[in-house]
Structure formats: C-alpha cells, structure tokens
Design an enzyme around this catalytic site. Structure first.
Site, PDB file in Angstrom:
ATOM      1  N   ASP A 101       0.748  -1.216  -0.036  1.00 35.62           N
ATOM      2  CA  ASP A 101      -0.060  -0.043   0.053  1.00 35.62           C
ATOM      3  C   ASP A 101       0.976   1.144  -0.019  1.00 35.62           C
ATOM      4  OD1 ASP A 101      -2.645  -1.367   0.107  1.00 35.62           O
ATOM      5  OD2 ASP A 101      -1.991  -1.823   2.281  1.00 35.62           O
ATOM      6  N   THR A 132     -18.264  -8.563 -18.206  1.00 39.05           N
ATOM      7  CA  THR A 132     -17.256  -7.525 -18.031  1.00 39.05           C
ATOM      8  C   THR A 132     -16.318  -8.305 -17.118  1.00 39.05           C
ATOM      9  OG1 THR A 132     -18.712  -5.876 -18.382  1.00 39.05           O
ATOM     10  CG2 THR A 132     -16.828  -5.201 -17.070  1.00 39.05           C
ATOM     11  N   LYS A 142       0.811  -8.775  -2.468  1.00 41.28           N
ATOM     12  CA  LYS A 142      -0.732  -8.205  -2.894  1.00 41.28           C
ATOM     13  C   LYS A 142      -0.777  -6.766  -3.612  1.00 41.28           C
ATOM     14  CE  LYS A 142      -4.029  -6.976   0.002  1.00 41.28           C
ATOM     15  NZ  LYS A 142      -4.862  -5.808  -0.546  1.00 41.28           N
ATOM     16  N   LYS A 194     -11.107  -7.013  -6.817  1.00 43.32           N
ATOM     17  CA  LYS A 194     -12.304  -7.163  -6.379  1.00 43.32           C
ATOM     18  C   LYS A 194     -13.371  -6.789  -7.529  1.00 43.32           C
ATOM     19  CE  LYS A 194     -11.581  -6.298  -1.347  1.00 43.32           C
ATOM     20  NZ  LYS A 194     -10.195  -5.669  -1.379  1.00 43.32           N
ATOM     21  N   PHE A 195     -13.207  -7.546  -8.387  1.00 41.78           N
ATOM     22  CA  PHE A 195     -14.277  -7.251  -9.686  1.00 41.78           C
ATOM     23  C   PHE A 195     -15.542  -7.606  -9.199  1.00 41.78           C
ATOM     24  CE2 PHE A 195     -10.279  -8.541 -12.175  1.00 41.78           C
ATOM     25  CZ  PHE A 195      -9.792  -7.176 -12.423  1.00 41.78           C
ATOM     26  N   HIS A 196     -16.428  -6.574  -9.571  1.00 46.76           N
ATOM     27  CA  HIS A 196     -17.932  -6.632  -9.318  1.00 46.76           C
ATOM     28  C   HIS A 196     -18.652  -5.887 -10.460  1.00 46.76           C
ATOM     29  CE1 HIS A 196     -21.195  -5.984  -5.932  1.00 46.76           C
ATOM     30  NE2 HIS A 196     -21.746  -6.580  -7.311  1.00 46.76           N
TER      31      HIS A 196
END
Length: 245
Positions: A22, A80, A44, A73-75
């Site tokens: 991060d 798509t 990550k 976190k594909f949503h």
C-alpha cells in the site's frame, strides 16, 4: 539485501503470508520489495497501486520472483467481470478476486473465463464480507444477518459456482473449513502479529491464531511494510507459523 530477478525468479514460497503493498509511490514500493525475499511471502497489489502504476507494476514484482495477488475485487455484469479476470490471467497473476455479492452468474462467468488457461490459471477467490464491516454496517445495507452468517451464505454460493475459495475473516475460518472442506481456500486480511495496532481492520487475529483456525493465506500489511527490518519480520512470522504447525 536486494533480491534480483536473476537470483529469485524461480523462487517458490510455501509461506502462507501475503504482504499487502500500500504505497503512493512506485519507487518506495519497489525499494521495500527489494529488501525482502520472494521465498518468504507473496505480494498483494490493490486498487490504489494498480490504478496508479498499472500492469507494469505487477510485471516488476514478478521479475523479482514474487507471486502476485491482484486484489481488485471485480464486481460488474458477468461479461465484463469475465473479461477482467481473463486479463488478470494473461498478466500471469497468482490469485485474483471478485465480489461474491455479484451473484452466481457473474462468478460462473469468471470461472469459465479461466478455463482456457488450464494449470496456469490463477486462483479465483471471492470476497464475502469485508473485514472492516460489523453488524451495524450490514444493517445499514439492509442485511439483517451477522457478518459471519452473511459471509457463510456468500461462501456457500462461491463454492457452488466452482471458485477456489473466499476472502473471509479469521473468525469465520474454523467454521468454513468444517462446512466447505480443506480444499476450499481461505484468504484472510486483518492479520497482525501480537502487539501491532488494529488500524482500520475490525476483526483481526495473529498469524498463529489464523493458522490454527484453518486460514490458507494470510494478508499482512503495515506490520511488515513499516517494519525497520521487514526481511527479519517476515522470517520471524514464518518461524512462528512453523512452530504452530
């Protein structure tokens, strides 16, 4: 010590530790990465760093020998999401995730998108309930279940869709291993060695507790990235996990 691509590109880690990168600056991220050994952890990459630095950052980490968990976190609608997951697989990541709340059709589409990659496909993991969320947060969204109950419902749907596992809190791990079996992978954020500050996570555990609970991969961030000696911190964590095992 710096570990170069030539010395570590074939390194394989058995460690369950995944270090969350991060950073706001690419150079600082790579300077940190060059202090640690790919035999001691995976890495990550989340939304902020991927948005800032793109696929090249992932390649830079891979060239240094690290497996990469692409935590985006594909949503989205099924097509798509499937295309995004396939793009992640093309990038050669070790793990990619989607939101289980996207539903069964979305998760099945993501799973099917990885079929052409065969044994080279990344692990496909679904996010259940974010570890920062408590019962009151779910209630605000109209969910009357507890975080544990809602996470189990989403984990069951994930398994039915043929994904490899879920992101869950360590508190749910014992139950999930019993219900879903040893082969269903559990990835857990909010893991912090004893004495670390909780930060913005609400449901946390130590690495040793997480391992005992059945967690397969534990995500650790600031306790490693902000350590004065991150390489030694990783070695200490891995040593404690070996003793626990």
């Amino acid at each position: 010590m710096t570990f170069t691509a030539s010395s570590s590109s074939c390194a394989i880690t058995e460690s369950p530790v995944v270090v969350a990168l991060d950073y706001h600056e690419r150079d600082k991220a790579l300077a940190f990465v060059d202090k640690i050994d790919p035999r001691d952890c995976r890495l990550k990459v989340g939304k902020e760093m991927f948005t800032l630095f793109g696929p090249q950052l992932v390649r830079d980490l891979q060239q240094r020998g690290f497996d990469v968990f692409l935590d985006l976190k594909f949503h989205d609608i099924p097509n798509t999401t499937a295309r995004a997951v396939a793009a992640a697989a093309d990038l050669g990541v070790w793990m990619v995730n989607v939101h289980a709340s996207g539903g069964a059709r979305m998760m099945a589409a993501a799973r099917d998108a990885l079929a052409p990659f065969g044994k080279d496909a990344p692990l496909l993991i679904a996010v259940t309930v974010l570890t920062s969320m408590e019962t009151s947060d779910l209630r605000d969204l109209g969910v009357t279940l507890s975080p544990a109950e809602h996470a189990e419902r989403l984990a069951r749907l994930t398994q039915q869709c043929g994904l490899d596992g879920v992101v869950c809190s360590a508190q749910e791990a014992v139950r999930f291993k019993q219900v879903f079996g040893a082969a269903f992978k559990l990835v857990t954020p909010g893991i912090r060695p004893a004495g670390s500050e909780a930060g913005d996570q609400r449901r946390i555990m130590t690495p040793e507790q997480a391992l005992s609970a059945g967690v397969d991969y534990m995500v650790i961030g600031r306790p490693v990235t902000q350590s004065v000696d991150p390489a030694q911190t990783l070695k200490d964590i891995n040593a404690s996990l070996k003793r626990e095992a």
